[in-house]
Write an enzyme that holds these catalytic residues in place. Structure first.
Site, PDB file in Angstrom:
ATOM      1  N   MET A 102      -2.879  -1.625   2.682  1.00  0.00           N
ATOM      2  CA  MET A 102      -1.764  -0.796   3.129  1.00  0.00           C
ATOM      3  C   MET A 102      -1.676   0.447   2.257  1.00  0.00           C
ATOM      4  O   MET A 102      -1.460   0.343   1.055  1.00  0.00           O
ATOM      5  CB  MET A 102      -0.463  -1.605   3.031  1.00  0.00           C
ATOM      6  CG  MET A 102      -0.489  -2.928   3.780  1.00  0.00           C
ATOM      7  SD  MET A 102       0.862  -4.030   3.276  1.00  0.00           S
ATOM      8  CE  MET A 102       2.277  -3.093   3.842  1.00  0.00           C
ATOM      9  N   PHE A 187       5.206   0.743  -1.785  1.00  0.00           N
ATOM     10  CA  PHE A 187       4.060   1.640  -1.973  1.00  0.00           C
ATOM     11  C   PHE A 187       2.725   0.939  -1.702  1.00  0.00           C
ATOM     12  O   PHE A 187       2.694  -0.126  -1.100  1.00  0.00           O
ATOM     13  CB  PHE A 187       4.132   2.317  -3.342  1.00  0.00           C
ATOM     14  CG  PHE A 187       5.437   3.028  -3.564  1.00  0.00           C
ATOM     15  CD1 PHE A 187       5.698   4.225  -2.931  1.00  0.00           C
ATOM     16  CD2 PHE A 187       6.423   2.473  -4.354  1.00  0.00           C
ATOM     17  CE1 PHE A 187       6.914   4.874  -3.101  1.00  0.00           C
ATOM     18  CE2 PHE A 187       7.652   3.106  -4.534  1.00  0.00           C
ATOM     19  CZ  PHE A 187       7.880   4.313  -3.897  1.00  0.00           C
ATOM     20  N   GLY A 188       1.600   1.547  -2.091  1.00  0.00           N
ATOM     21  CA  GLY A 188       0.281   1.045  -1.700  1.00  0.00           C
ATOM     22  C   GLY A 188       0.042  -0.395  -2.117  1.00  0.00           C
ATOM     23  O   GLY A 188       0.382  -0.783  -3.225  1.00  0.00           O
ATOM     24  N   SER A 189      -0.548  -1.210  -1.265  1.00  0.00           N
ATOM     25  CA  SER A 189      -0.635  -2.636  -1.532  1.00  0.00           C
ATOM     26  C   SER A 189      -1.585  -3.315  -0.547  1.00  0.00           C
ATOM     27  O   SER A 189      -2.279  -2.660   0.221  1.00  0.00           O
ATOM     28  CB  SER A 189       0.760  -3.244  -1.445  1.00  0.00           C
ATOM     29  OG  SER A 189       1.456  -2.720  -0.322  1.00  0.00           O
ATOM     30  N   ARG A 190      -1.588  -4.656  -0.565  1.00  0.00           N
ATOM     31  CA  ARG A 190      -2.507  -5.422   0.268  1.00  0.00           C
ATOM     32  C   ARG A 190      -1.845  -6.715   0.728  1.00  0.00           C
ATOM     33  O   ARG A 190      -1.031  -7.288   0.009  1.00  0.00           O
ATOM     34  CB  ARG A 190      -3.765  -5.757  -0.524  1.00  0.00           C
ATOM     35  CG  ARG A 190      -4.958  -6.159   0.324  1.00  0.00           C
ATOM     36  CD  ARG A 190      -6.166  -6.398  -0.556  1.00  0.00           C
ATOM     37  NE  ARG A 190      -6.397  -7.807  -0.797  1.00  0.00           N
ATOM     38  CZ  ARG A 190      -7.212  -8.284  -1.737  1.00  0.00           C
ATOM     39  NH1 ARG A 190      -7.841  -7.458  -2.541  1.00  0.00           N
ATOM     40  NH2 ARG A 190      -7.376  -9.580  -1.881  1.00  0.00           N
TER      41      ARG A 190
END
EC number: 4.1.1.65
Length: 219
Positions: A102, A187-190
């Site tokens: 993401m 925020f940015g992640s998985r």
């Protein structure tokens, strides 16, 4: 199929935009700073200098924490996250792990991949390397287990280099419908989901996914 509202889907709305539950600690200071600087911009050169970047940051936060309604797809397993399929990996126990990356541009509210009972929600401390890095498997994460018609389904929310807080919306013991909102990663992640043995993967590496809309498995 009607969907439950156990996940308390949003904090509020701004200008008709639904905002994710758990956004307030980040949104309120940035929006307040932008509003104050805009009000004072005519009388203060400092406020004018602050107003442009503060307003841009507030707009970015509103975009990041958006939580749109979705028409939930039909299928046994649907994507828990917006993003791009980063990897599809057979696991030693016969399951298949589908990892979805993401970016900060994606909606970061995650959804239940199947209907069932939440049997476990476990927070595991860890590092904060970029979510696209292999070492991110040791990052801060929340491990979910769902008791479903396919048996136990494991899903993992993984924090990234910037996303240092995962916000589960529902506790263990909650019954969810497929597509219900279950948590937020800032925020940015998985997000990883493990498909049971015998369940064929319908997505490919590099494919974009939409939470609650993209089907992960194949009949």
């Amino acid at each position: 199929m009607p969907h439950s509202q156990t996940s308390a889907p949003r904090d509020s709305q701004v200008g008709g935009v639904r905002l994710a539950r758990g956004a307030s600690p980040w949104l309120l200071p940035t929006v307040a700073t932008a509003a104050v600087s805009l009000l004072r911009a005519r009388r203060s050169g400092v406020a004018k200098a602050v107003a442009v970047p503060a307003t841009a940051l507030a707009a970015g936060m509103l975009w990041f924490f958006r939580d749109p309604e979705r028409e939930i797809a039909q299928g046994r397993v649907i994507s828990p996250a917006d993003g791009v399929v980063q990897s599809i990996m057979p696991w030693k126990d016969g399951r298949t792990r589908v990892a979805i990356f993401m970016s900060p541009l994606n909606v970061h509210v995650n959804r239940a991949p199947l209907s069932g009972m939440v049997t476990s929600v476990e927070h595991i401390p860890g590092g904060f390397v970029p979510a696209f890095n292999k070492e991110s498997e040791n990052n801060e994460r929340v491990v979910w287990h769902f008791d479903t018609e396919l048996g136990d389904i494991e899903m993992i929310q993984i924090a990234g280099a910037v996303a240092r807080r995962i916000v589960p919306y529902i506790p263990q013991g909650t019954k969810v419908e497929q597509g219900d909102r279950i948590g937020l990663i800032r925020f940015g992640s998985r997000v990883d989901i493990y498909l049971p043995e015998g369940v064929e993967v319908a997505v490919e590496v590099g494919q974009k996914t939409v939470a609650g809309v993209t089907r992960i498995d194949r009949d």
